[in-house]
Design an enzyme around this catalytic site. Structure first.
Site, PDB file in Angstrom:
ATOM      1  CB  SER A 157      -0.948  -0.002   1.198  1.00 16.93           C
ATOM      2  OG  SER A 157      -0.225  -0.118   2.400  1.00 16.93           O
ATOM      3  CG  HIS A 165      -3.812  -1.112  -2.229  1.00 20.68           C
ATOM      4  ND1 HIS A 165      -4.390   0.134  -2.242  1.00 20.68           N
ATOM      5  CD2 HIS A 165      -3.540  -1.383  -0.927  1.00 20.68           C
ATOM      6  CE1 HIS A 165      -4.444   0.613  -1.009  1.00 20.68           C
ATOM      7  NE2 HIS A 165      -3.929  -0.295  -0.192  1.00 20.68           N
ATOM      8  CE  LYS A 196      -7.561   0.166   0.717  1.00 15.06           C
ATOM      9  NZ  LYS A 196      -7.972   1.273   1.565  1.00 15.06           N
TER      10      LYS A 196
HETATM   11  C1  LIG Z   1      -3.483  -3.367   2.315  1.00 19.43           C
HETATM   12  C2  LIG Z   1      -4.664  -2.884   3.100  1.00 19.43           C
HETATM   13  N1  LIG Z   1      -5.373  -3.771   3.816  1.00 19.43           N
HETATM   14  C3  LIG Z   1      -6.433  -3.402   4.548  1.00 19.43           C
HETATM   15  C4  LIG Z   1      -6.848  -2.085   4.599  1.00 19.43           C
HETATM   16  C5  LIG Z   1      -8.029  -1.704   5.431  1.00 19.43           C
HETATM   17  O1  LIG Z   1      -9.133  -1.543   4.609  1.00 19.43           O
HETATM   18  P1  LIG Z   1     -10.351  -0.579   4.967  1.00 19.43           P
HETATM   19  O2  LIG Z   1      -9.891   0.821   4.740  1.00 19.43           O
HETATM   20  O3  LIG Z   1     -11.404  -1.011   4.019  1.00 19.43           O
HETATM   21  O4  LIG Z   1     -10.705  -0.823   6.390  1.00 19.43           O
HETATM   22  C6  LIG Z   1      -6.149  -1.123   3.866  1.00 19.43           C
HETATM   23  C7  LIG Z   1      -6.586   0.306   3.912  1.00 19.43           C
HETATM   24  O5  LIG Z   1      -5.909   1.227   3.619  1.00 19.43           O
HETATM   25  C8  LIG Z   1      -5.023  -1.534   3.098  1.00 19.43           C
HETATM   26  O6  LIG Z   1      -4.312  -0.645   2.391  1.00 19.43           O
END
Ligand SMILES: Cc1ncc(COP(=O)(O)O)c(C=O)c1O
Length: 401
Positions: free
Chosen positions: A189, A217, A248
């Site tokens: 991320s 992502h 996302k």
């Molecule tokens: C790799 C990853 N996993 C999980 C999440 C958490 O997701 P959410 O924002 O839907 O709670 C994010 C959020 O930025 C993320 O980038």
């Protein structure tokens, strides 16, 4: 008690001083007021229209008429609430429909949804793993994975980012009779690079570890039809726990895992975020359900995203920036120090290009950056303009010459 109060207040005041200092210097950019999201490529921030280069809406699906329509119809049908915990009172047909859509999209036997991606990682890892087990996690995994590993109480081993020799060393440390789960992001991320799925899958097979991949992502981004990392590498079925978010590419909120039916059934009866927390609101479930269908119906979006990411990464590199190891729509622009990252952000935003800085402790000291993104909603000339703005800012701060 007195001491605890002091320790708490020290933490509170340290944050306050940092934020106040940045505000005083005009370098605080978080939590700005966004009044309009115009299809993902454009936003109105503090009353000013800006090109949007910090969005996770990779396929530009925000505001898609079919998605808005599905959400409105769900409100007409079910109202707005979550109707309580699903197990007892609130499992709506739209929840089941969404889970069937996800399992079909991910080519899995079944799927389960939760109220956020963060909660999904917490609850899934901590439900599957316990004290005598081992979780083995890439060092750059998302915070929600780290928190899930810690919450599980399992022995927590981390390996150097995307380094398969380091992973093998870790796997060798696990006692032969212990259960083990290897976890990684598909696309990282903060860095935008892709996990080495072929090697990680091979090692999991060799050492009989389960493999969980977070596709926050990569859904809509990787693979010809946007199905994610297995499609991208042509390795159907190697991931045991296919985790993703609905916040996302999918313009809703929530998280899910897809996998074998027995595992999903187990999570439905044992994971605390499912049993003790309210379901997704119907409008959000319906919006997510429709979005998965649109990804398949409108494959041009994935092709355009790939072309845009290619243009953005190459254009920034040609201008002299270090975009680290990215090959996807997440494009770090290395600024080295926190101060540089804040300054470049300010200069870009003054020229109506909305980018945001990521600084320590979210990334290691010395690796502060803009964490820029492109989407399929951008046009090539808009991307060119944004890169010119970033170039001008980079020159002014002395990042490039
Ligand atoms: C790799 C990853 N996993 C999980 C999440 C958490 O997701 P959410 O924002 O839907 O709670 C994010 C959020 O930025 C993320 O980038």
């Amino acid at each position: 008690m007195q001491q605890a109060d002091n320790a708490i207040m020290r933490r509170v005041m340290a944050m306050k001083n940092r934020v106040d200092g940045l505000r005083r210097d005009g370098l605080y950019f978080y939590n700005q007021s966004v009044s309009e999201l115009r299809g993902g490529a454009c936003v109105v921030v503090n009353g000013r229209e800006m090109g949007m280069y910090a969005s996770y809406s990779y396929l530009g699906l925000v505001g898609h008429p079919r998605i808005n329509q599905a959400a409105k119809a769900a409100i007409d049908n079910f109202g707005t609430g979550t109707h309580g915990v699903r197990t007892l009172a609130g499992s709506l047909t739209i929840h089941r429909e969404l889970e069937e859509t996800i399992s079909s999209f991910k080519h899995a036997e079944a799927a389960i949804t939760y109220s956020s991606g963060y909660v999904t990682n917490l609850t899934v890892v901590s439900t599957l793993m316990s004290r005598e087990d081992y979780v083995i996690s890439d060092k750059l995994n998302h915070a929600s994975i780290v928190d899930g590993c810690l919450m599980s109480g399992a022995k927590f081993l981390r390996f150097k980012h995307n380094d398969m020799e380091a992973l093998e060393e870790r796997l060798k440390q696990v006692p032969s009779d212990a259960a083990r789960l290897v976890i990684a992001d598909a696309v990282f991320s903060m860095d935008g690079d892709v996990i080495d799925l072929p090697r990680i899958a091979e090692l999991c097979q060799k050492y009989q570890a389960w493999l969980m991949i977070d596709e926050a992502h990569s859904v809509g981004v990787l693979g010809k039809t946007g199905r994610g990392i297995e499609e991208y590498f042509g390795l159907e079925g190697v991931v045991d726990i296919k985790m993703g978010t609905l916040s996302k590419t999918i313009p809703s909120v929530g998280g899910y895992v897809a996998g074998k039916k027995d595992v999903i059934d187990y999570l439905r009866h044992a994971s605390r975020a499912y049993i003790f927390s309210a379901a997704l609101p119907p409008a959000q479930a319906a919006a997510a359900n429709e979005a998965f269908k649109i990804i398949l119906d409108e494959p041009w979006r994935i092709e355009k995203l790939n072309a845009n990411a290619h243009q953005f990464i190459n254009g920034l590199k040609q201008r002299g920036f270090d975009t680290m190891l990215t090959t996807t729509a997440i494009v770090p622009v290395l600024c080295v120090s926190d101060e540089n990252a804040f300054m470049v952000t300010r200069l870009c935003q003054l020229e109506d290009t909305f980018v945001l800085p990521v600084v320590s402790p979210a990334v290691p000291v010395g690796l502060a950056r803009l964490r820029a993104t492109v989407t399929s909603a951008h046009e090539p000339d808009e991307i060119e303009c944004a890169m010119n703005v970033i170039e001008k800012a980079g020159k002014k701060v002395g990042l490039i010459s």
